[in-house]
Each structure stands twice: as C-alpha cells, then as structure tokens.
Write a protein that holds these residues in place. Structure first.
Motif, PDB file in Angstrom:
ATOM      1  N   ILE A 220       1.030  -1.206  -0.143  1.00 32.47           N
ATOM      2  CA  ILE A 220      -0.028   0.049   0.022  1.00 32.47           C
ATOM      3  C   ILE A 220       1.069   1.299   0.151  1.00 32.47           C
ATOM      4  O   ILE A 220       1.918   1.174   0.844  1.00 32.47           O
ATOM      5  N   VAL A 221       0.500   2.302  -0.763  1.00 32.63           N
ATOM      6  CA  VAL A 221       1.361   3.551  -1.036  1.00 32.63           C
ATOM      7  C   VAL A 221       0.073   4.453  -0.709  1.00 32.63           C
ATOM      8  O   VAL A 221      -0.855   4.462  -1.509  1.00 32.63           O
ATOM      9  N   VAL A 222       0.404   5.619   0.239  1.00 29.57           N
ATOM     10  CA  VAL A 222      -0.245   6.521   0.305  1.00 29.57           C
ATOM     11  C   VAL A 222       0.285   7.911  -0.235  1.00 29.57           C
ATOM     12  O   VAL A 222       1.391   8.189   0.388  1.00 29.57           O
TER      13      VAL A 222
ATOM     14  N   ASN B 196      -9.952   9.715  -2.907  1.00 27.78           N
ATOM     15  CA  ASN B 196      -8.898   9.173  -1.810  1.00 27.78           C
ATOM     16  C   ASN B 196      -8.061   8.168  -2.594  1.00 27.78           C
ATOM     17  O   ASN B 196      -7.298   7.461  -1.682  1.00 27.78           O
ATOM     18  N   LYS B 197      -8.846   7.265  -3.668  1.00 26.07           N
ATOM     19  CA  LYS B 197      -8.210   6.233  -4.105  1.00 26.07           C
ATOM     20  C   LYS B 197      -8.135   6.347  -5.613  1.00 26.07           C
ATOM     21  O   LYS B 197      -8.629   6.629  -6.072  1.00 26.07           O
ATOM     22  N   ASN B 198      -6.783   5.939  -5.882  1.00 25.81           N
ATOM     23  CA  ASN B 198      -6.681   5.874  -7.630  1.00 25.81           C
ATOM     24  C   ASN B 198      -7.165   4.418  -7.908  1.00 25.81           C
ATOM     25  O   ASN B 198      -6.988   3.379  -7.671  1.00 25.81           O
ATOM     26  N   ALA B 199      -8.427   4.696  -8.817  1.00 22.91           N
ATOM     27  CA  ALA B 199      -9.361   3.469  -9.005  1.00 22.91           C
ATOM     28  C   ALA B 199      -8.480   2.469 -10.401  1.00 22.91           C
ATOM     29  O   ALA B 199      -8.846   1.442 -10.472  1.00 22.91           O
TER      30      ALA B 199
ATOM     31  N   THR C  44      -4.628  -0.862  -7.731  1.00 23.23           N
ATOM     32  CA  THR C  44      -4.811  -1.404  -6.282  1.00 23.23           C
ATOM     33  C   THR C  44      -3.853  -1.094  -5.411  1.00 23.23           C
ATOM     34  O   THR C  44      -2.569  -1.140  -5.731  1.00 23.23           O
ATOM     35  N   GLY C  45      -4.432  -0.751  -4.106  1.00 23.31           N
ATOM     36  CA  GLY C  45      -3.235  -0.184  -3.187  1.00 23.31           C
ATOM     37  C   GLY C  45      -2.545   1.138  -3.018  1.00 23.31           C
ATOM     38  O   GLY C  45      -1.901   1.513  -2.308  1.00 23.31           O
ATOM     39  N   LEU C  46      -3.367   1.930  -4.114  1.00 27.32           N
ATOM     40  CA  LEU C  46      -2.685   3.426  -4.101  1.00 27.32           C
ATOM     41  C   LEU C  46      -3.814   4.313  -3.531  1.00 27.32           C
ATOM     42  O   LEU C  46      -4.887   4.530  -4.257  1.00 27.32           O
TER      43      LEU C  46
END
Length: 541
Positions: A291-293, A479-482, A485-487
């Motif tokens: 996971i990367v934020v 808030n999430k890159n569609a 996955t995990g970004l």
C-alpha cells in the motif's frame, strides 16, 4: 463500544509519501492499527506547507495559523492514545480577529458568541439578530456535514441512498448549487458584514462568488466555537504529531525525494509494489510496499510519480481544474509593540470583485489588496524577543510560479518583493503605524516559486485545489486511485479538502479504507480486526 463485523486485515507494509499534516496523520493511524509504516519526506524538516523560521530570536510559523475544528484534531490525538490537553498548550483568543475595511479608519473586533452579535449590531441595526440566525444555520450545516459527508470517501453512491441523506437533499441542494456570496447577501446589506462572512472562502482557496453556500458553516467555527492558538506556534502541533508517529513505530525518513511509485501488472491488474526515492546522499533507494499513500501534492504524485496509463486523472482533467490562489508571505520582526494589531487581523479592500478577479485571472494585484496579518506575539511571548512583535503577512496572489521566490531582507524576486513592499506600506497606512517599515529588524519573504520548490505545489498554489462547486464534496478528486490497487491519496487537494482538520479527516478516510471499514463517520480503532500473524492494533483492549 464493541466493534462491528469487518474483514480481518493482515498487517501491510505501507509507504506514505509526504510529511505534512495529512501524511503524518495517515502514517500514525495506520501504524496504530497494526501496519508497518514508512514515511518519506523530501525536505529536511517535517510539516509540509507548515514550516518554521528561526532568526535573531524570532520564531515564525510560515504556514497555517488558524486553529479551528478542535474536535477533529482532538479525535486524531485520542486515536493515537493521548489528548491535546496532554500534548499541546492551547490558548483561547478573546478576540477571534480584528477586521480593517478600506475607507473606514476604525477596525472592528470580532469576538465569539454574544460579542459577535453585538459587533454586527454596531454596524447594521438588526444585524445582531440576523447573525444569530445565520450562525444557528451554520451550526446545523456543520453538524450535518460531519455526520454525513466529511468522513466519506464517496467511493460509491450508497451513502446518498440512505433515508437520512435523502431527507436532507431539499435542505442541502440550494447550499451546494448556490454561492456563499449570494447566501450572505440575502441576509446582510452592509458590505463590511458581507465581507466578514464571506472571507472564509479565501482560506478555502476560492472566492465567495465561486464557493458553494454550504461553506457558510465555516462561520460557526470562528464565531461560535472560537479560535485557539497552540503556544509555541503551529510547529508545536507538528512536533507533537511527529513524536506520536515515532512512538507508534512509524519509520520517518527525511531528505527522501520520491521519484516513482512502482507497480506490478497492467490494466485492471495493476497494483502497487513499492516506492523508489533518492536519499539525502542522492543514492537510489527502494522500499517494497503493498500500500502506498500519496500525501504530497496530488498533481505532483499523479504526473511525476506515475506513468500516464495509471493516473487517476487525465491531462485534460487537470487543465480544467483550479489550483486555487498562491500567496506572497512575509515574516517580519518588528521593534517595539503594536497595540494597533490583534493576534489575527484581516484587511479588506472595498472592491472585492476586482481583488478576486485579478487573482483568478492571473493579473497584477491592485495597490490596495486584501491582506491577512497574524501577530502571534500578542498571545505567545516565546515567538519574539522582549518588546518586539512577530508578524506573519499573507497576501493572496495569483498562482503564477514565474513570480519567483522570496528571500531574506528584500533579496527575493522583483515581483515578490514588490508585493511585499506594497503590503507593508498598506498595513502601515490602514493601521496608523506610520513608521512600521522603519521598525523592521527581520524580514523574510516567500513567493509562488517557493511553494513549487518546497512542496511541489501545482502552479505554486498555497493551499490546494480551490473549493469551487466543481471541486467540492463528491466532485473533489478521490482518496483512492481507481486504476492502481493499493494506491491512496490524502491531503488538501482530495476529499474532504483544505485545512489542517480536513487533512486529518482525509487520514481517517484512508485508515478506514485500508482496514476495510465501510461504516460512516470517523475512524474507530476498535473496529480494526487484525489477523493472528499481525500486530494487535494499538489501543485495543
């Protein structure tokens, strides 16, 4: 409270990019919920758009200076196992701010509660009662937003389908489609009162005519809840958050310039695999992560750290977006005291439309422009030597990086120093401190180019994407890159928006998503269910 049923989570290796408020808040919450977290920050100091300057006995905040929505900040500290009472010394300001109006030599002090109504009544008969009704509506809108919208990532239309939300639509629709300017104008006739109630749009990176009326809720924050100040300055808040993150196990690496978010797979199979960065010695480093934020500037994360095919927003979408205003900042050490000024001071020009239009169109500012001045030495003796004052001046300006950067003692770019000089002269004229320029003993300016260099700000924006109708609530970037996955994304340019509290809420949105929590409202650490091979979430009994 017993936790609801949620998917059992395995501890993840997580990298957070960016050490501002949203990055620190996100890293801390994810570590508290049992994950292994690394935070990477390109600057040597943490804080992001918050910053500090020490010169000749003066301690300047160079970023945020309004402490609002205290319950949101308190909730983050509670999630971290402590409280603001334990970690901060908060002072309540008796006067929220002093307001100066062009053409009116006498300023107006704005206290909270009954004092605010009395101040309005002194300007316009009947305005005191009208303000009480306005603030009651602002409180309702604020509470509705907290309960139903601010903590939601709007990843699906489901939140809008519940009976509570549907019942609110008749009330919310006009607030989302009408402007703050028109909402205020229907209730108050004196332009000075309209400016007081419209000014929060500036701190949302917009203008009253371009900001949804829903943001009248901002007046509840300062005129009802009141304004606080963390003694030692806002970097005291940053320092407290950094210490809590480290205590919770976050590995913090400064001087780390991230140059790529690494992925595996293509198309719908694309997923995060890690992060690549240059360390302080300019050596390439890598960290694997599931996971990367991205808690740095959203445009930078999307356009610099990801290939085009994996960006959540197209180049055409970015061209349609509004970066919000930039600013020229001026930190001034002043010899002698300034009783003419309060802790917070607002200087409003008569022609706001011209003022905002110049900023939006990218034009030169007029000779008289709207200015914000913070004098924390009115409250905090630690920020200036004895018998001196500490001034932080913010001049909202066009998002034009070509204006350049600031510098010490007038050595910044020609454009930046010209704005700084004009602002200093205007403050002196309006406040009656005619010798203000002669009393300057420390001067440091910052311009749009500094925002680009220091925090990779898109077009030198000082705050984040403007809160226009097209960039608010569910219209704001997700808030999430569609596509990957995990970004995930946190910070002022994604939901819910600009400001320290909003950045902390974005961290809670990320914490909920990473931990598989779909419940509405704030993040609940007790709802985290960690697998047997992971660390038990801190704070669980």
């Amino acid at each position: 409270m017993s936790p609801k049923e949620h998917p059992v989570q395995s501890p993840a290796d997580i990298v957070v990019i960016g050490g501002g408020f949203s990055g620190l808040a996100t890293a801390g919450l994810l570590a508290r919920s049992g994950h292994r977290v690394t935070l990477l920050e390109k600057q040597d100091e943490l804080g992001g758009r918050a910053g500090r300057l020490h010169r000749d006995g003066f301690n300047f905040d160079t970023g945020p200076s309004w402490y609002l929505m205290p319950e949101v900040i308190e909730h983050w500290f509670e999630l971290m196992g402590t409280s603001t009472d334990q970690k901060l010394e908060l002072a309540d300001l008796a006067v929220g701010y002093r307001t100066w109006f062009e053409g009116h030599p006498k300023p107006l002090d704005m206290p909270t509660g009954d004092g605010a109504a009395a101040a309005f009544e002194s300007i316009q008969p009947g305005a005191g009662e009208a303000l009480e009704a306005y603030l009651a509506k602002a409180k309702t809108s604020y509470e509705l937003s907290l309960e139903n919208f601010l903590y939601d990532d709007f990843a699906s239309p489901k939140p809008f389908m519940n009976p509570t939300t549907l019942s609110l639509l008749p009330q919310l629709a006009p607030l989302l489609t009408g402007s703050l300017d028109s909402f205020v104008a229907k209730r108050f006739t004196d332009p000075r009162l309209r400016q007081i109630l419209g000014y929060p749009a500036v701190f949302l990176g917009s203008s009253p005519k371009r900001t949804p009326a829903l943001y009248h809720l901002m007046s509840h924050l300062d005129l009802t809840q009141g304004v606080k100040y963390p003694m030692g300055g806002f970097m005291a808040l940053v320092d407290a958050m950094v210490a809590l993150c480290r205590e919770t196990g976050v590995e913090i690496i400064t001087g780390a310039t991230v140059d790529a978010i690494e992925t595996l797979g293509t198309g719908k199979e694309a997923r995060v695999s890690g992060v690549r960065w240059l360390d302080a010695q300019h050596k390439t480093q890598r960290r694997q992560a599931g996971i990367v934020v991205g808690a740095a500037d959203l445009h930078h994360v999307e356009t610099t750290l990801l290939p085009p095919a994996l960006r959540a927003s197209s180049e055409a979408a970015w061209k349609r977006r509004d970066p919000g205003p930039s600013a020229v900042l001026l930190c001034l050490g002043i010899r002698g005291k300034l009783p003419e000024l309060s802790h917070h001071n607002l200087f409003f020009t008569r022609d706001w439309d011209d003022n905002f239009s110049r900023i939006h169109r990218g034009e030169e500012l007029a000779k008289e422009t709207s200015i914000y001045v913070c004098m924390p030495s009115a409250t905090d003796p630690s920020v200036a030597p004895a018998e001196h004052e500490n001034l932080f001046v913010l001049v909202p300006s066009p998002a034009l990086p070509q204006w350049g950067k600031g510098g010490a003692d007038g050595t910044g770019s020609k454009a930046v120093e010209a704005v700084a000089d004009a602002a200093l002269a205007q403050i002196a004229r309006w406040s009656g401190v005619t010798d203000l320029a002669e009393r300057v003993v420390v001067r440091q300016s910052y311009g749009p180019g500094d925002f680009v260099e220091n925090v990779n700000a898109w077009q030198g924006g000082a705050l984040g994407l403007a809160h226009t109708l097209a960039q608010s609530a569910f219209f704001r970037p997700a808030n999430k890159n569609a596509k990957v996955t995990g970004l995930y994304y946190a910070g002022s340019s994604v939901r819910p928006g600009i400001g320290i509290p909003m950045c902390l809420i974005s961290a809670e949105i990320i914490a909920k998503a990473v931990n598989g929590i779909k419940d509405p409202g704030p993040f609940d650490l007790d709802a985290v269910s960690m697998g047997p091979n992971g660390n038990e979430p801190a704070g669980r009994s």
